[in-house]
Enzyme design. Structure first.
Site, short mmCIF file in Angstrom:
data_model
loop_
_atom_site.label_atom_id
_atom_site.label_comp_id
_atom_site.label_asym_id
_atom_site.label_seq_id
_atom_site.Cartn_x
_atom_site.Cartn_y
_atom_site.Cartn_z
N ASP A 61 20.14 4.94 48.34
CA ASP A 61 20.10 6.37 48.61
C ASP A 61 21.18 6.62 49.66
OD1 ASP A 61 19.59 8.90 49.74
OD2 ASP A 61 17.46 8.76 49.32
N ASN A 84 29.90 8.98 43.65
CA ASN A 84 29.57 9.93 42.60
C ASN A 84 28.29 10.71 42.89
OD1 ASN A 84 29.33 10.83 39.59
ND2 ASN A 84 27.44 9.70 40.00
N TYR A 150 26.56 24.99 47.38
CA TYR A 150 27.12 23.80 46.70
C TYR A 150 28.64 23.81 46.84
CZ TYR A 150 28.53 20.72 42.84
OH TYR A 150 29.12 19.74 42.08
N LYS A 154 31.11 21.01 48.56
CA LYS A 154 32.21 20.34 47.84
C LYS A 154 33.57 20.65 48.48
CE LYS A 154 29.95 17.98 44.76
NZ LYS A 154 30.07 16.51 44.63
N THR A 185 25.99 17.16 31.78
CA THR A 185 25.02 16.24 32.40
C THR A 185 23.77 17.06 32.75
OG1 THR A 185 25.77 16.72 34.63
CG2 THR A 185 26.89 14.92 33.47
N1 LIG Z 1 28.03 18.18 36.08
C1 LIG Z 1 29.01 18.96 36.52
O1 LIG Z 1 29.28 20.04 35.95
C2 LIG Z 1 29.85 18.55 37.72
C3 LIG Z 1 31.03 19.26 37.97
C4 LIG Z 1 31.81 18.92 39.08
C5 LIG Z 1 31.40 17.88 39.91
N2 LIG Z 1 30.24 17.21 39.65
C6 LIG Z 1 29.85 16.15 40.59
O2 LIG Z 1 29.81 14.90 39.90
C7 LIG Z 1 28.82 14.05 40.48
C8 LIG Z 1 27.85 13.57 39.42
O3 LIG Z 1 27.22 14.73 38.85
P1 LIG Z 1 26.36 14.70 37.52
O4 LIG Z 1 26.73 15.90 36.76
O5 LIG Z 1 26.41 13.37 36.89
O6 LIG Z 1 24.92 14.97 38.17
P2 LIG Z 1 23.46 14.52 37.71
O7 LIG Z 1 23.41 14.35 36.26
O8 LIG Z 1 22.52 15.48 38.36
O9 LIG Z 1 23.32 13.08 38.43
C9 LIG Z 1 23.37 13.02 39.83
C10 LIG Z 1 23.26 11.57 40.25
O10 LIG Z 1 23.32 11.51 41.68
C11 LIG Z 1 22.19 10.78 42.13
N3 LIG Z 1 21.79 11.15 43.47
C12 LIG Z 1 21.39 12.35 43.95
N4 LIG Z 1 21.11 12.27 45.26
C13 LIG Z 1 21.32 10.97 45.62
C14 LIG Z 1 21.20 10.25 46.83
N5 LIG Z 1 20.76 10.83 47.96
N6 LIG Z 1 21.53 8.94 46.84
C15 LIG Z 1 21.96 8.33 45.72
N7 LIG Z 1 22.06 8.94 44.53
C16 LIG Z 1 21.74 10.26 44.49
C17 LIG Z 1 21.11 11.07 41.10
O11 LIG Z 1 20.06 10.11 41.23
P3 LIG Z 1 18.51 10.45 40.81
O12 LIG Z 1 18.41 10.16 39.34
O13 LIG Z 1 17.71 9.55 41.68
O14 LIG Z 1 18.27 11.90 41.11
C18 LIG Z 1 21.92 10.94 39.84
O15 LIG Z 1 22.13 9.60 39.51
C19 LIG Z 1 28.16 14.88 41.59
O16 LIG Z 1 28.75 14.58 42.83
C20 LIG Z 1 28.47 16.31 41.18
O17 LIG Z 1 28.43 17.21 42.26
C21 LIG Z 1 29.46 17.51 38.58
#
Ligand SMILES: NC(=O)c1ccc[n+]([C@@H]2O[C@H](COP(=O)([O-])OP(=O)(O)OC[C@H]3O[C@@H](n4cnc5c(N)ncnc54)[C@H](OP(=O)(O)O)[C@@H]3O)[C@@H](O)[C@H]2O)c1
Length: 247
Positions: A61, A84, A150, A154, A185
């Protein structure tokens, strides 16, 4: 063959979404070992079952300094750190209430990432420099209505990325900032826009690491928004007013 062939990497938030796609892309690129970080290691079972001992589950975490410290003490062979892990609460800034969502986003997206960088910079240095990849967002550059806190977190990640790039240049660490648009996602489910598969983000980022590229806009939407924003930042800000929700 890429520079990632035979490398050892750590991915935070590796159990789903873009993090899981990074693990799979690293396997494909020939990484010899990938430490997959997750808050609940049992959520990594399927990934480990699919890839055998090349994927090593790690309880991590990023908001818990003692877990981050332990990881840095134990995972001394990594050359690529992919920050990530992230959360999005999709709340505004001004609505009545407390600042709980804004604080939680800062705690994970900014301070969690900072914890990781501080703990692992010496590890990367000892291993010749390596690379740090930070998942920012296209909304690092402007505030998206409906995702104000958010966006602020970022923007902080973007600034941190620039700052550590300067500080880590001397030790030869490549620092890559990633600025995706909407990605398909769990996090992206809240966004009513066309979305790019997470595998494309992972592929574009690994190509950038291989090429030494520092700023990555991994999907068409982020590339288009980046162009429009920089063409006229104020016009872009006005254009966004009245729309809602983007990660
Ligand atoms: N999806 C988008 O549209 C998008 C766009 C731009 C940037 N991003 C960025 O890309 C990254 C990945 O996003 P995603 O879309 O894959 O999100 P997601 O599907 O919600 O997955 C988020 C991941 O982060 C983990 N996480 C959350 N809090 C944590 C903590 N305190 N310690 C360790 N792990 C933690 C979650 O674990 P749990 O399963 O335990 O919750 C999960 O594995 C993020 O930084 C997000 O802000 C996403």
């Amino acid at each position: 063959m890429t520079k990632l062939n035979g490398t050892t990497a750590l991915v935070t938030g590796a159990n789903r979404g873009i993090g899981k796609a990074f693990v799979e892309a690293l396997i494909e690129a020939g990484a010899s070992r990938i430490y997959a970080g997750a808050r609940k290691p049992e959520t990594l079972d399927a990934l480990v079952a699919a890839h055998g001992d090349r994927v090593v589950p790690v309880t991590l975490d990023v908001t818990r300094p003692e877990q981050v410290r332990t990881a840095a003490e134990e995972l001394t062979d990594i050359s690529v750190l992919i920050n990530n892990a992230g959360i999005a609460r999709f709340e505004g800034l001004v609505a009545p209430g407390d600042s709980e969502a804004a604080r939680a986003e800062m705690e994970t997206n900014y301070f969690g990432l900072l914890n990781m960088v501080q703990a692992f910079a010496p590890v990367l240095k000892a291993n010749g420099g390596g690379a740090i990849v930070n998942l920012a967002s296209i909304v690092s550059h402007f505030s998206f209505p409906g995702a104000g806190s958010y966006s602020a977190s970022k923007a902080a990640v973007h600034s941190l990325t620039q700052g550590i790039r300067g500080e880590l240049r001397a030790q030869g660490t490549l620092v890559v900032g990633v600025y995706p648009g909407p990605i398909d996602t769990d996090m992206g489910a809240a966004i009513e826009m066309e979305k790019t598969p997470p595998s494309e983000v992972a592929k574009a980022v690994l190509a950038a690491v291989d090429a030494g590229t520092e700023d990555v806009y991994p999907d068409l939407m982020s590339q288009e928004m980046h162009r429009s924003y920089w063409a006229d930042p104020k016009a872009f800000e006005l254009h966004l007013t009245g729309t809602s929700s983007a990660a």
